[in-house]
Design a protein around this motif. Structure first.
Motif, short mmCIF file in Angstrom:
data_model
loop_
_atom_site.label_atom_id
_atom_site.label_comp_id
_atom_site.label_asym_id
_atom_site.label_seq_id
_atom_site.Cartn_x
_atom_site.Cartn_y
_atom_site.Cartn_z
N ASN A 94 0.83 -1.21 0.00
CA ASN A 94 0.00 0.00 0.00
C ASN A 94 0.86 1.26 0.00
O ASN A 94 0.55 2.22 -0.69
CB ASN A 94 -0.94 0.01 1.21
N LEU A 95 1.93 1.25 0.78
CA LEU A 95 2.83 2.40 0.79
C LEU A 95 3.39 2.63 -0.61
O LEU A 95 3.44 3.76 -1.11
CB LEU A 95 3.95 2.16 1.81
N ALA A 96 3.81 1.54 -1.26
CA ALA A 96 4.38 1.66 -2.61
C ALA A 96 3.36 2.22 -3.59
O ALA A 96 3.64 3.18 -4.32
CB ALA A 96 4.87 0.29 -3.08
N ILE A 97 2.18 1.63 -3.60
CA ILE A 97 1.17 2.00 -4.62
C ILE A 97 0.62 3.40 -4.36
O ILE A 97 0.61 4.25 -5.24
CB ILE A 97 0.05 0.93 -4.66
N HIS A 98 0.19 3.66 -3.12
CA HIS A 98 -0.38 4.98 -2.82
C HIS A 98 0.70 6.06 -2.82
O HIS A 98 0.41 7.23 -3.06
CB HIS A 98 -1.09 4.95 -1.47
N GLY A 99 1.93 5.66 -2.54
CA GLY A 99 3.01 6.65 -2.49
C GLY A 99 3.50 7.08 -3.86
O GLY A 99 4.20 8.07 -3.97
N LEU A 100 3.12 6.33 -4.90
CA LEU A 100 3.63 6.64 -6.25
C LEU A 100 2.53 7.10 -7.20
O LEU A 100 2.80 7.93 -8.08
CB LEU A 100 4.31 5.41 -6.85
N LEU A 101 1.33 6.55 -7.09
CA LEU A 101 0.30 6.85 -8.10
C LEU A 101 -0.29 8.24 -7.94
O LEU A 101 -0.35 8.77 -6.83
CB LEU A 101 -0.82 5.80 -8.05
N ARG A 102 -0.72 8.80 -9.06
CA ARG A 102 -1.40 10.09 -9.11
C ARG A 102 -2.64 9.92 -9.99
O ARG A 102 -2.66 9.04 -10.85
CB ARG A 102 -0.47 11.17 -9.69
N PRO A 103 -3.66 10.77 -9.80
CA PRO A 103 -4.88 10.62 -10.61
C PRO A 103 -4.56 10.57 -12.10
O PRO A 103 -3.70 11.31 -12.59
CB PRO A 103 -5.68 11.88 -10.25
N GLY A 104 -5.24 9.69 -12.80
CA GLY A 104 -5.09 9.60 -14.25
C GLY A 104 -3.93 8.75 -14.74
O GLY A 104 -3.74 8.61 -15.94
#
Lengths: 399, 399
Positions: A94-104
């Motif tokens: 979760n840290l990896a995914i939420h820490g890197l992704l941005r809308p779109g």
């Protein structure tokens, strides 16, 4: 809660969920930390608080060694600061995914992933307009690197690939995906690898695999206790990743912004020092082990067990053949029913169902009930695997 | 790491950071769980997996009792499903804040908060246009309910108030704030209370306090091990709060969306069962204790210690007088230097600095160095407090 009367001796074959038993050194490390030390890490400056800091730093140092490539010019060693400590593998992912992704953003992942990858991605898809493309796998749970790479485009921000399926043990071609990714239209995309089933069992050099982020629990193949997880960052990920939680770090406490320095930027709140002391012991043992020889032995045992079970009437075996994880389907039994019989009549503890990996089952032809999963460890005696085979023979004979 | 030679006996006075020692029952519960059980919770169906589930459910049941009001018509009991298990107090507070706020919201908080509240709020302020109003406190760290309520408006989504300052032990008028909030322009606003310093020390009935969310670590006053935290939800919060992490829940595994049911909606990944077994033991002891009598004794000891220390030359004492947390400022010593002398010469372990609470110090007139913090527990022998007073007398005499 204790119902040990008349129960057969316990045969634990659920190592893909969590490892048990741990080694004596791990138990002792946890107990000593709890009973004799007990201070919080990263806060005080008294001797016992510094001892807690030393425990934490040792975990980082050992984990950095584990994911550092053999020192070559091409592969830089991972620094301890790039090892982020979390509560479990799911928290690392979760840290990896939420820490890197941005809308779109655009993301490529695989049908072999665990819900700890698929569900955070679904959150980004449904709430933030992220496009998630999911690559199919074959009937043993393996994806082809060309299928992953064919879906990557110039907008791809993240490629998330599990190192090995937690349902079949099939190992994915992560190195090939990494090499292709760097030559393709999204050379800057982040490659995240979920090493939940391979950490401690296969080589997981960050640079050798070619990944930017490697997430893993501490309590499976690494031999540590529950309550531990790791996220190891390559240099590009270390630069870009943002925290999922904010809070006290024991550093730069006058600032309301999180420190920019690693690992503090990504770690808030009290670390689980007793469990980390146990993980340090587990990591030490992992690093001392001959990884290649152990992996070979485990492969041989897996292949042997798989072919023995495949001969039983009414049993289909699904196995990647590389890791000690086997899935079974029994033609005459629901897998939950079979697991219950194995537990109550034979003392054999295995898991039945989807194993939190919902998409793989359509390719294994095991939807909607899932499979009976057998998973073992280097410490599992051969006699226990024999007892499992005999028990399944009895079960199969009842049909 | 061991430097026990020539060290004086250890006097641990850093209970506001984490409790130590734990009770023998807590140690044994962790050790038994680790060594003799060891299965993951919420996944398998074999006997030992069900044992793990039972450990987890017992924590929820005991914690629900702790935060349930005395059964009256006005105050409904909290259900076990509304107790969410996390890795620490910071994780509980982050789940509460990130799970409730939306871009553009209005928030009221206080200068007495810990960074585990201030930093997540700063994230929302700087990234998502949330307006955060911070209420000042007095020179002992106490806020006035009317100052909080004066900042609430029709757009206020969240009011976040620490139950007691971790720097001075000052207890905030949470009940008054709750009552005023329900009568004001934002009757639907969520009231979040950080009970890090009060859980296990003062009554924390969710309904009696009038709060919607109560966050706390398991490893301070509740007597459990590091690696545990709780977020207790009232009915409105239970309805509205969204997960901060997504992943495997062992339930509805065929869906990529998180389950809507509590507590699964908010809990992903493997729970820390051994630490939770310890927390269950700590909660059992907490519930058996005469909370009122213990709180009274602790208050008396605190007031006595504070007045004894206030007589020493060059020492200023800052204390709310209600909880066993005292902050000291020494006119002739930097607080870090004083903490080092107490540790090395007297074996007394206390903490120096800002204590991750950056804003309170401007009101205590203790910025930028912070304070020397003494924090003790009901189990701290009176002789240790006497030794502290004597040590500080010696230190003060050196000026």
């Amino acid at each position: 809660m204790d119902s040990s009367l008349n129960k057969p001796a316990r045969i634990y074959l659920d190592h893909a969920a969590t490892g048990w038993p741990k080694s004596e050194a791990v138990y002792r490390a946890v107990e000593t930390e709890l009973r004799e030390h007990g201070a919080a890490a990263g806060r005080g400056a008294y001797g016992e608080a510094l001892h807690s800091n030393a425990v934490v730093e040792e975990v980082r140092r050992l984990a950095a060694r584990l994911v550092s490539s053999s020192a070559t010019a091409a592969h830089a060693a991972v620094a301890g600061e790039s090892v982020v400590l979390t509560a479990n593998g799911t928290a690392s992912l979760n840290l990896a995914i939420h820490g890197l992704l941005r809308p779109g953003d655009h993301v490529v992942t695989t049908a072999a992933e665990h819900n700890s990858v698929l569900r955070p991605l679904e959150w980004w898809r449904s709430r933030q307009g992220v496009v998630v493309e999911t690559v199919p796998c074959d009937a043993s749970g393996r994806v082809r690197s060309e299928d992953v790479l064919a879906r990557v485009n110039g907008r791809t921000r993240l490629v998330a690939v599990v190192h090995a399926s937690n349902v079949t043990g099939a190992v994915q071609p992560v190195e090939e995906i990494a090499a292709g990714l760097r030559r393709g239209p999204a050379a800057e995309a982040m490659l995240l690898c979920d090493a939940a089933q391979t950490a401690g069992s296969l080589p997981i050099g960050l640079s050798e695999l070619g990944v930017d982020l490697l997430a893993m629990p501490g309590h499976k193949g690494l031999g540590g206790p529950l309550g531990t997880g790791l996220l190891c960052l390559g240099p590009r990920a270390a630069e870009q990743i943002e925290p999922l939680m904010q809070g006290g770090t024991g550093s730069q406490s006058d600032r309301l912004e999180m420190p920019t320095k690693l690992p503090e930027r990504l770690e808030s709140g009290n670390l689980n020092v007793p469990a980390l002391a146990g993980l340090a012991a587990g990591l030490r043992e992992t690093l001392e082990r001959d990884l290649e020889a152990t992996a070979r032995q485990q492969r041989d045992r897996t292949v042997e067990l798989a072919s023995r079970l495949a001969e039983l009437p009414g049993i289909r075996v699904i196995s990647g053949g590389e890791l000690p994880i086997l899935s079974l389907v029994l033609s005459e039994f629901d897998c939950r029913e079979a697991a219950a019989v194995l537990d109550t009549a034979f003392g054999i503890e295995v898991r039945a169902g989807l194993h939190c990996a919902p998409l793989i089952h359509r390719y294994l032809d095991t939807a909607p009930s899932g499979t009976l999963r057998i998973s073992f460890a280097p410490t599992t005696p051969q006699s226990e695997l024999d007892q499992l085979a005999e028990a399944l023979e009895e079960v199969a004979a009842q049909c």
